[in-house]
Design an enzyme around this catalytic site. Structure first.
Site, PDB file in Angstrom:
ATOM      1  N   TYR A 119       0.830  -1.213   0.000  1.00  9.00           N
ATOM      2  CA  TYR A 119       0.000   0.000   0.000  1.00  9.00           C
ATOM      3  C   TYR A 119       0.862   1.260   0.000  1.00  9.00           C
ATOM      4  O   TYR A 119       0.429   2.310  -0.459  1.00  9.00           O
ATOM      5  CB  TYR A 119      -0.916   0.014   1.225  1.00  9.00           C
ATOM      6  N   LYS A 166       4.686 -14.257   5.179  1.00  7.87           N
ATOM      7  CA  LYS A 166       5.177 -15.143   4.118  1.00  7.87           C
ATOM      8  C   LYS A 166       6.695 -14.967   4.051  1.00  7.87           C
ATOM      9  O   LYS A 166       7.279 -14.698   2.997  1.00  7.87           O
ATOM     10  CB  LYS A 166       4.474 -14.764   2.800  1.00  7.87           C
ATOM     11  N   ASP A 198      -0.560 -18.232   3.563  1.00  4.48           N
ATOM     12  CA  ASP A 198      -1.327 -19.130   2.689  1.00  4.48           C
ATOM     13  C   ASP A 198      -1.874 -20.309   3.504  1.00  4.48           C
ATOM     14  O   ASP A 198      -3.030 -20.714   3.353  1.00  4.48           O
ATOM     15  CB  ASP A 198      -0.486 -19.602   1.493  1.00  4.48           C
ATOM     16  N   ASP A 222      -5.920  -7.187   4.776  1.00  3.44           N
ATOM     17  CA  ASP A 222      -7.113  -6.842   3.996  1.00  3.44           C
ATOM     18  C   ASP A 222      -7.737  -8.108   3.407  1.00  3.44           C
ATOM     19  O   ASP A 222      -8.933  -8.364   3.538  1.00  3.44           O
ATOM     20  CB  ASP A 222      -6.719  -5.861   2.884  1.00  3.44           C
ATOM     21  N   ASP A 226     -11.207 -10.256   4.700  1.00  7.19           N
ATOM     22  CA  ASP A 226     -12.332 -10.461   3.770  1.00  7.19           C
ATOM     23  C   ASP A 226     -12.664 -11.951   3.664  1.00  7.19           C
ATOM     24  O   ASP A 226     -13.831 -12.341   3.557  1.00  7.19           O
ATOM     25  CB  ASP A 226     -11.990  -9.919   2.373  1.00  7.19           C
TER      26      ASP A 226
HETATM   27  N1  GGG Z   1     -15.084   0.842   3.802  1.00  5.94           N
HETATM   28  C1  GGG Z   1     -13.951   1.237   3.166  1.00  5.94           C
HETATM   29  C2  GGG Z   1     -13.820   0.748   1.750  1.00  5.94           C
HETATM   30  O1  GGG Z   1     -14.142   1.459   0.834  1.00  5.94           O
HETATM   31  N2  GGG Z   1     -13.331  -0.490   1.615  1.00  5.94           N
HETATM   32  C3  GGG Z   1     -13.008  -1.086   0.371  1.00  5.94           C
HETATM   33  C4  GGG Z   1     -11.537  -1.173   0.092  1.00  5.94           C
HETATM   34  O2  GGG Z   1     -11.132  -1.171  -1.047  1.00  5.94           O
HETATM   35  N3  GGG Z   1     -10.729  -1.293   1.128  1.00  5.94           N
HETATM   36  C5  GGG Z   1      -9.322  -1.401   1.009  1.00  5.94           C
HETATM   37  C6  GGG Z   1      -8.677  -1.364   2.342  1.00  5.94           C
HETATM   38  O3  GGG Z   1      -9.331  -1.463   3.363  1.00  5.94           O
HETATM   39  O4  GGG Z   1      -7.462  -1.233   2.407  1.00  5.94           O
END
Ligand code: GGG
Length: 326
Positions: A119, A166, A198, A222, A226
């Site tokens: 990032y 990793k 992984d 991230d 998810d």
């Molecule tokens: N709620 C924030 C949002 O827009 N999340 C979608 C996203 O792309 N998040 C990337 C991240 O949390 O780094």
């Protein structure tokens, strides 16, 4: 003193779930709300996805509640996290009673490094055929995250935490991350176990009870959180807190959900629980608990949005939460 909460709905369903969470905050406290713009829509209008005024507001408010940004996510979310000097993104992923979850026994908290990794790297197009990305990992940021993780597990009486990395492949960057985090935990007398990210992905699907608190590099945090959302019933349930030394920014883990945006059926739970985290951050523990309990009660036997198999609207769910607040 009345705390100032900056409210940035952003794009897509952010404009539906953030007002829902604000109505819950209004019901439990006396706050000053300041609304600000960010995201695709404001970029289309002004050429700027994150107006300087919005950045300054987030950088000086006690707390910020953010919804989601679409195509401009990188231009909005990353600077907003910088605005609050947020070095950790706390992402709890727990299954709620009554919600149809792939793994109802899931109860995890991801502590995601929030300033570095890919990032913070630079992407370059070197030729028609070649693009590159650098990755940033510092000992200082990894140590800062580790100190937070140690405090977090000590305050909540966890046995320790897992470090997902990793480092067998990214020996320099993830090796540095792993070494720094484990070294701080060792110095603090906090137990850690290591897991390759992984392998974590497989193991957490098979048996999420193997893990409690998971410390991860930025992108891994991230992706893996998810993944955990998939285990507990979907992204509509995962809140998050971007914590900095003096202020914090709260946001649902989900994005703008363009497929349902504008239909009024987005699940507001993740944002309302993010608001509960905001309340707790500001010291309103009882109010935060009441909001969490109300959301949990509605998820157990109240109206449900379509992502959870129901046909209720965002407004129906929000009203139910408001009704069940003690
Ligand atoms: N709620 C924030 C949002 O827009 N999340 C979608 C996203 O792309 N998040 C990337 C991240 O949390 O780094």
């Amino acid at each position: 003193m009345t705390e100032e909460i900056v409210v940035i709905p952003g794009d897509g369903i952010g404009r539906e779930v953030v007002p829902a969470a604000v109505s819950v905050l209004e019901a439990v406290g006396d706050f000053e709300f300041v609304e600000a713009d960010a995201g695709d829509a404001v970029e289309a209008e002004t050429g700027e996805a994150l107006p300087a005024e919005t950045y300054e507001l987030a950088a000086s408010a006690d707390a910020t509640l953010f919804g989601a940004a679409g195509e401009t996510a990188a231009d909005v979310i990353l600077p907003l996290r910088t605005a609050v000097d947020s070095f950790v993104n706390v992402r709890p992923a727990k299954a709620y009673p009554g919600v149809d979850a792939l793994r109802p026994e899931t109860d995890l908290v991801f502590l995601r490094e929030n300033t570095e990794g890919v990032y913070a790297g630079h992407e370059d197009r070197l030729s028609e055929d070649l693009s590159t990305l650098t990755r940033v990992v510092t000992t200082s940021a990894s140590e800062r995250l580790a100190e937070f993780a140690c405090d977090y597990v000590e305050d909540r009486a966890y046995d320790g935490f897992s470090v997902a990395h990793k480092a067998n492949v990214m020996r320099e960057t993830d090796g540095r991350f792993r070494d720094a985090v484990v070294s701080v935990a060792d110095d603090r007398g906090v137990e850690t176990d290591e897991v390759l990210m992984d392998a974590f992905a497989t193991r957490v699907c098979l048996d999420p009870t193997q893990f409690d608190v998971v410390v991860c590099p930025n992108l891994a945090g991230d992706v893996l959180s998810d993944l955990a959302a998939g285990l507990v019933g979907g992204l509509g349930l995962l809140p998050s807190a971007n914590i900095g030394p003096d202020r914090a920014l709260f946001e649902p883990v989900h994005g703008t959900a363009p497929d349902i945006a504008g239909e009024g059926v987005a699940n507001p739970s993740a944002t309302i629980v993010s608001a509960a985290m905001l309340l707790e951050y500001l010291g309103y523990d009882d109010e935060g608990r009441a909001v969490r309990d109300a959301v949990e009660s509605v998820l157990a036997d109240g109206p449900r949005t379509p992502d959870l198999g129901g046909d209720a609207s965002t407004e129906d769910v929000t009203h139910a939460v408001l009704e069940r607040l003690d």
